[in-house]
Enzyme design. Structure first.
Site, PDB file in Angstrom:
ATOM      1  N   LYS A  25       0.969  -1.220  -0.017  1.00 37.93           N
ATOM      2  CA  LYS A  25       0.030  -0.014  -0.222  1.00 37.93           C
ATOM      3  C   LYS A  25       0.911   1.200   0.086  1.00 37.93           C
ATOM      4  CE  LYS A  25      -3.460  -2.699   0.438  1.00 37.93           C
ATOM      5  NZ  LYS A  25      -3.315  -4.243   0.906  1.00 37.93           N
TER       6      LYS A  25
HETATM    7  C1  LIG Z   1      -4.330  -5.359   1.328  1.00 39.46           C
HETATM    8  C2  LIG Z   1      -5.797  -5.575   1.399  1.00 39.46           C
HETATM    9  C3  LIG Z   1      -6.464  -6.149   2.584  1.00 39.46           C
HETATM   10  C4  LIG Z   1      -5.796  -6.387   3.808  1.00 39.46           C
HETATM   11  O1  LIG Z   1      -4.787  -5.675   4.358  1.00 39.46           O
HETATM   12  P1  LIG Z   1      -3.986  -5.919   5.411  1.00 39.46           P
HETATM   13  O2  LIG Z   1      -3.578  -4.628   6.203  1.00 39.46           O
HETATM   14  O3  LIG Z   1      -2.989  -6.892   4.940  1.00 39.46           O
HETATM   15  O4  LIG Z   1      -4.936  -6.718   6.598  1.00 39.46           O
HETATM   16  C5  LIG Z   1      -7.926  -6.027   2.749  1.00 39.46           C
HETATM   17  N1  LIG Z   1      -8.581  -5.730   1.498  1.00 39.46           N
HETATM   18  C6  LIG Z   1      -8.167  -5.252   0.507  1.00 39.46           C
HETATM   19  C7  LIG Z   1      -8.947  -4.833  -0.535  1.00 39.46           C
HETATM   20  C8  LIG Z   1      -6.575  -5.290   0.399  1.00 39.46           C
HETATM   21  O5  LIG Z   1      -6.032  -4.654  -0.772  1.00 39.46           O
END
Ligand SMILES: *Cc1c(COP(=O)(O)O)cnc(C)c1O
Length: 401
Positions: free
Chosen positions: A187
């Site tokens: 992210k």
């Molecule tokens: C990355 C992601 C998650 C999970 O995020 P984490 O912080 O790794 O738990 C959930 N939903 C979407 C759409 C994502 O891209």
């Protein structure tokens, strides 16, 4: 065609600066390691940037989604509507609370939940909708909230990819009851693992703060700053431990100092790709509907969109499979030329846990299946060098030469 054997461009790179890396040392030296002043700073910076009244740092987006549903009162026997094309954890949190997942198909133009089919999925057990702002493009929150209001449903936004994503001028995350962001290294802002819940509901925020901290009525920081720091807090409910560390929060807060620049740079990189690929009819670049500000967590494309839509229209699985095979061959070609790619994400209804539990077939959610099989994300990350992007562009444009 360009040939840079030395170029090896990852799908994403964290792009942390030296001062950001150094910021992690401060809590180590101060000795306050968990949910202290750095978490408070990060939460304040997050609220300032997103406009959310309350920001609550947690251990991941996934735990944020889980905590949000738990705090709202979602539980056994309840159903939640989840798009079929998303990261698996959007659905997993519903399972963890004893609920049932009801999948909704997506719109291939945006990769987001298709609000058109939403209402017919609602049953007397439906309690929540979990729209996902996939890859940095907001879901159609007006349509989703209208359905939710009509049927008295909670809306928990999966804003994992939603940093810098706006819907009609508002940052995502406070358009539903809560929004949950991710700080996984894929992210735009990263703390290693980490997440943030946002909400404009003060009572809900208080419950979320308690639930993330063993159900304590008062946080350790409040207790230490208060009049009798030696007395322990009461625990009015059985909470969880989903606290963020101050090491993570220091890293997050330091990146927030250049939040606007990060979003601007990612949008600029995306615009450069958009221009370079504008004439390719075999590659659908990310949608940019009016009224939506894209945060570009990634740069998701649809491979051979004309053939994909033909296959969907006629239900021709063989044709879809042929596109899938050609996409995979192209991904291999790109890899050979030093360009990392990924399918944009996965279709959760095709993963064996959900396929088996709910007896689902891939073609039941045809757009999600097509996205699973025929999407491709190209490298995009702030800090990407012009040379690196030029190499990606050259390799993509050379495909049919
Ligand atoms: C990355 C992601 C998650 C999970 O995020 P984490 O912080 O790794 O738990 C959930 N939903 C979407 C759409 C994502 O891209």
């Amino acid at each position: 065609m360009s040939n840079h054997p030395s170029m090896n461009i990852p799908i994403a790179r964290t792009g942390l600066t030296e001062p950001e890396i150094q910021s992690v040392l401060e809590p180590l030296r101060s000795g306050w390691l968990v949910q202290g002043p750095k978490v408070r700073d990060f939460e304040q910076a997050w609220s300032a940037f997103t406009g959310a009244e309350h920001s609550i740092a947690v251990t991941s987006c996934t735990t944020g989604l889980h905590l949000s549903l738990a705090a709202l009162g979602f539980g056994p026997g309840d159903e939640a509507i989840v798009p079929a094309f998303t990261w698996i954890s959007t659905a997993n949190v519903v399972e963890h609370l004893g609920g049932s997942v009801v999948f909704a198909d997506i719109d291939l133009a945006t990769f987001n939940i298709d609000p058109a089919g939403l209402e017919e999925l609602i049953t007397p057990s439906t309690k929540a909708i979990l729209p996902v702002h996939l890859f940095g493009l907001a879901a159609d929150m007006e349509a989703i909230n209208a359905v939710a209001r009509r049927h008295g449903l909670w809306v928990v936004e999966d804003a994992a990819c939603g940093f810098g994503s706006t819907f009609k001028g508002s940052h995502v995350g406070s358009l539903g009851n809560t929004g949950c962001f991710s700080f996984h290294p894929r992210k735009a802002i990263t703390t290693g693992e980490g997440g943030m819940i946002t909400t404009n509901d003060a009572q809900l925020a208080e419950r979320l703060r308690r639930l993330r901290d063993h159900g304590a009525a008062m946080s350790d920081l409040q207790r230490h700053l208060g009049p009798r720091p030696y007395l322990l807090a009461d625990h009015p409910e059985a909470g969880y431990n989903q606290r963020m560390t101050d090491l993570q929060a220091a890293l997050g807060a330091s990146q927030m100092q250049r939040a606007d620049a990060i979003v601007a740079e990612r949008r600029h990189l995306a615009a450069t790709y958009d221009t370079a690929f504008a004439d390719l009819d075999w590659l659908q670049t990310p949608a940019a509907p009016a009224g939506y500000g894209h945060g570009f967590q990634s740069y998701p494309c649809l491979f051979e969109p004309i053939q994909v839509h033909q296959a969907l229209k006629t239900g021709n699985q063989q044709q879809l499979n042929a596109v899938h095979e050609r996409r995979n061959a192209w991904m291999e070609e790109l890899q050979q030329q030093g360009v990392s790619t990924r399918p944009a994400t996965h279709a959760v209804h095709m993963l064996s846990y959900y396929r088996k539990k709910y007896e689902l077939k891939a073609e039941q959610f045809p757009a999600a299946q097509a996205a699973n099989d025929c999407s491709i994300s190209l490298p995009l990350f702030h800090g990407m060098l012009a040379d690196e992007q030029k190499h990606v562009i050259d390799v993509v444009l050379s495909r049919l030469l």
